[in-house]
Design a protein around this motif. Structure first.
Motif, short mmCIF file in Angstrom:
data_model
loop_
_atom_site.label_atom_id
_atom_site.label_comp_id
_atom_site.label_asym_id
_atom_site.label_seq_id
_atom_site.Cartn_x
_atom_site.Cartn_y
_atom_site.Cartn_z
N MET A 109 11.17 -10.05 -0.92
CA MET A 109 9.95 -10.82 -0.86
C MET A 109 9.97 -11.63 0.45
N PRO A 110 8.93 -11.59 1.23
CA PRO A 110 8.94 -12.32 2.51
C PRO A 110 8.76 -13.83 2.32
N TRP A 111 9.12 -14.57 3.33
CA TRP A 111 8.97 -16.02 3.30
C TRP A 111 7.50 -16.44 3.25
N SER A 112 6.60 -15.54 3.59
CA SER A 112 5.17 -15.87 3.56
C SER A 112 4.57 -15.73 2.16
N THR A 113 5.38 -15.40 1.18
CA THR A 113 4.90 -15.27 -0.20
C THR A 113 4.39 -16.62 -0.70
N THR A 114 3.24 -16.60 -1.37
CA THR A 114 2.64 -17.84 -1.86
C THR A 114 3.07 -18.13 -3.29
N PHE A 115 3.10 -19.42 -3.62
CA PHE A 115 3.37 -19.86 -4.98
C PHE A 115 2.15 -19.57 -5.85
N SER A 116 2.36 -19.47 -7.16
CA SER A 116 1.23 -19.24 -8.07
C SER A 116 0.26 -20.42 -8.03
N GLU A 117 0.79 -21.63 -7.89
CA GLU A 117 -0.01 -22.83 -7.71
C GLU A 117 0.62 -23.61 -6.56
N PRO A 118 -0.18 -24.20 -5.68
CA PRO A 118 0.41 -24.99 -4.59
C PRO A 118 1.19 -26.19 -5.15
N ILE A 119 2.18 -26.62 -4.39
CA ILE A 119 2.97 -27.79 -4.77
C ILE A 119 2.36 -29.01 -4.07
N ALA A 120 1.90 -29.96 -4.85
CA ALA A 120 1.30 -31.17 -4.29
C ALA A 120 2.40 -32.15 -3.90
N LEU A 121 2.36 -32.60 -2.66
CA LEU A 121 3.33 -33.56 -2.16
C LEU A 121 2.85 -34.98 -2.43
N PRO A 122 3.76 -35.94 -2.48
CA PRO A 122 3.35 -37.33 -2.74
C PRO A 122 2.34 -37.87 -1.72
N ASN A 123 2.36 -37.36 -0.48
CA ASN A 123 1.42 -37.86 0.54
C ASN A 123 0.06 -37.17 0.48
N GLY A 124 -0.12 -36.25 -0.47
CA GLY A 124 -1.40 -35.57 -0.62
C GLY A 124 -1.45 -34.18 -0.03
N ASP A 125 -0.50 -33.82 0.82
CA ASP A 125 -0.44 -32.47 1.37
C ASP A 125 -0.01 -31.48 0.30
N LYS A 126 -0.10 -30.19 0.62
CA LYS A 126 0.29 -29.15 -0.33
C LYS A 126 1.18 -28.12 0.36
N LEU A 127 2.13 -27.61 -0.40
CA LEU A 127 2.97 -26.50 0.06
C LEU A 127 2.50 -25.26 -0.66
N THR A 128 2.17 -24.23 0.08
CA THR A 128 1.64 -23.02 -0.55
C THR A 128 2.57 -21.81 -0.43
N THR A 129 3.49 -21.82 0.53
CA THR A 129 4.36 -20.66 0.72
C THR A 129 5.83 -21.08 0.67
N LEU A 130 6.69 -20.08 0.52
CA LEU A 130 8.13 -20.33 0.57
C LEU A 130 8.52 -20.91 1.92
N GLN A 131 7.91 -20.42 2.98
CA GLN A 131 8.23 -20.88 4.33
C GLN A 131 7.87 -22.36 4.50
N GLU A 132 6.71 -22.77 4.01
CA GLU A 132 6.32 -24.17 4.10
C GLU A 132 7.28 -25.06 3.32
N ALA A 133 7.72 -24.60 2.15
CA ALA A 133 8.66 -25.37 1.34
C ALA A 133 10.00 -25.49 2.05
N GLY A 134 10.48 -24.40 2.63
CA GLY A 134 11.73 -24.43 3.37
C GLY A 134 11.66 -25.36 4.58
N ALA A 135 10.55 -25.31 5.29
CA ALA A 135 10.37 -26.18 6.45
C ALA A 135 10.31 -27.65 6.02
N TYR A 136 9.69 -27.91 4.89
CA TYR A 136 9.62 -29.28 4.37
C TYR A 136 11.02 -29.82 4.11
N ILE A 137 11.87 -29.00 3.49
CA ILE A 137 13.23 -29.44 3.17
C ILE A 137 14.03 -29.65 4.45
N THR A 138 13.91 -28.75 5.41
CA THR A 138 14.71 -28.88 6.63
C THR A 138 14.29 -30.07 7.49
#
Length: 95
Positions: free
Chosen positions: A1-30
């Motif tokens: 599965m590529p890093w561009s795979t999207t989540f079934s539902e976006p992940i809402a961040l405390p600041n109001g932004d959203k993470l929609t892909t595995l790549q965005e989530a990984g970048a957020y953590i790093t």
């Protein structure tokens, strides 16, 4: 599965932004500060993200691990509108 795979539902961040892909989530953590990044929940979230992207692991587990790291146990995610409904003495039967 590529890093561009999207989540079934976006992940809402405390600041109001959203993470929609595995790549965005990984970048957020790093981009977290090192002290936060090295905490066990974030390390687990990164491990499960890598499993989902590189080893065809379940993407829903990656989403749940991100939510657990973002909102640790004991952190309220939402508030009830009628928070004290049990202590309300104006019950319908008493009217």
């Amino acid at each position: 599965m590529p890093w561009s795979t999207t989540f079934s539902e976006p992940i809402a961040l405390p600041n109001g932004d959203k993470l929609t892909t595995l790549q965005e989530a990984g970048a957020y953590i790093t981009h977290l500060p090192k002290a936060v990044h090295d905490d066990a929940p974030w390390q687990n979230a990164m491990h499960v993200l890598i499993e989902a992207a590189d080893h065809d692991g379940p993407i829903e587990f990656a989403r749940l691990a991100m939510l657990q790291a973002l909102f640790p146990k004991g952190t309220p995610v939402y508030r009830s509108v009628d928070r004290d409904w049990r202590n309300n003495r104006n019950l319908a039967r008493d009217r």
